[in-house]
Design a protein around this motif. Sequence first.
Motif, mmCIF file in Angstrom:
data_model
loop_
_atom_site.group_PDB
_atom_site.id
_atom_site.type_symbol
_atom_site.label_atom_id
_atom_site.label_comp_id
_atom_site.label_asym_id
_atom_site.label_seq_id
_atom_site.Cartn_x
_atom_site.Cartn_y
_atom_site.Cartn_z
ATOM 1 N N ARG A 119 93.752 112.610 78.089
ATOM 2 C CA ARG A 119 93.194 111.768 77.016
ATOM 3 C C ARG A 119 94.054 110.525 76.812
ATOM 4 O O ARG A 119 93.534 109.427 76.605
ATOM 5 C CB ARG A 119 93.091 112.564 75.717
ATOM 6 C CG ARG A 119 92.172 113.771 75.802
ATOM 7 C CD ARG A 119 90.708 113.351 75.755
ATOM 8 N NE ARG A 119 89.823 114.403 76.209
ATOM 9 C CZ ARG A 119 89.079 115.139 75.419
ATOM 10 N NH1 ARG A 119 89.123 114.973 74.118
ATOM 11 N NH2 ARG A 119 88.274 116.050 75.938
ATOM 12 N N ARG A 151 92.760 106.677 77.285
ATOM 13 C CA ARG A 151 92.889 105.690 76.206
ATOM 14 C C ARG A 151 93.715 104.488 76.656
ATOM 15 O O ARG A 151 93.351 103.339 76.402
ATOM 16 C CB ARG A 151 93.532 106.327 74.971
ATOM 17 C CG ARG A 151 92.585 107.168 74.144
ATOM 18 C CD ARG A 151 93.184 107.545 72.796
ATOM 19 N NE ARG A 151 94.516 108.134 72.896
ATOM 20 C CZ ARG A 151 94.780 109.428 73.050
ATOM 21 N NH1 ARG A 151 93.779 110.291 73.144
ATOM 22 N NH2 ARG A 151 96.019 109.863 73.115
ATOM 23 N N ASP A 211 87.316 106.177 81.751
ATOM 24 C CA ASP A 211 87.339 107.542 82.274
ATOM 25 C C ASP A 211 86.958 107.536 83.758
ATOM 26 O O ASP A 211 86.509 108.523 84.310
ATOM 27 C CB ASP A 211 86.424 108.472 81.472
ATOM 28 C CG ASP A 211 84.971 108.015 81.458
ATOM 29 O OD1 ASP A 211 84.636 107.001 82.118
ATOM 30 O OD2 ASP A 211 84.162 108.661 80.780
ATOM 31 N N SER A 214 89.076 117.016 80.949
ATOM 32 C CA SER A 214 89.436 116.253 79.739
ATOM 33 C C SER A 214 89.356 114.755 79.983
ATOM 34 O O SER A 214 88.878 114.003 79.138
ATOM 35 C CB SER A 214 90.842 116.633 79.272
ATOM 36 O OG SER A 214 90.868 117.967 78.856
ATOM 37 N N SER A 249 86.623 112.094 78.124
ATOM 38 C CA SER A 249 87.416 111.425 77.088
ATOM 39 C C SER A 249 86.589 110.599 76.115
ATOM 40 O O SER A 249 86.932 110.489 74.943
ATOM 41 C CB SER A 249 88.474 110.521 77.729
ATOM 42 O OG SER A 249 89.455 111.296 78.350
#
Length: 135
Positions: free
Chosen positions: A9, A13, A18, A106, A110
């Motif tokens: 994650r 960010r 992603d 993940s 995201s």
Amino acid sequence: MSRARETARAIARKFATDNPYQVAEQLEFKVKIKDLPSSVRGFTTAIFGIRFLVINNALDATFAKFVCAHELGHAILHPDCDYFEIKDTLFPIGKYEREAEEFAISFLSSFSAPEYGEPLERFYRRIGIPVAGGI
């Protein structure tokens, strides 16, 4: 939250995407699509200090993206090791493989969330994450 999930994650960010191919490029990993044995989906390795994420060219684009995210997970979480993802083995999945799978899921999810009442399997398919039997 696990280290793999937190790291995935944070990376998504940081780079505002992603897309594992874009992040690999930003981190100066070389992504190569190569003819590999059918039992090898992908692997990560370093040659003369250059990190490579190698993906089997027989995979469809969606699955190759997942494998790229998986190998990116290995490269980030386990930088001092080389990994091969071999399907259909008789051995249980190890800690590092589980972490790379968690990272990939993940990372790829995201910026998405399941719709209200949406089953997890449908959510994964909708955003391009292979579900049981495909991994």
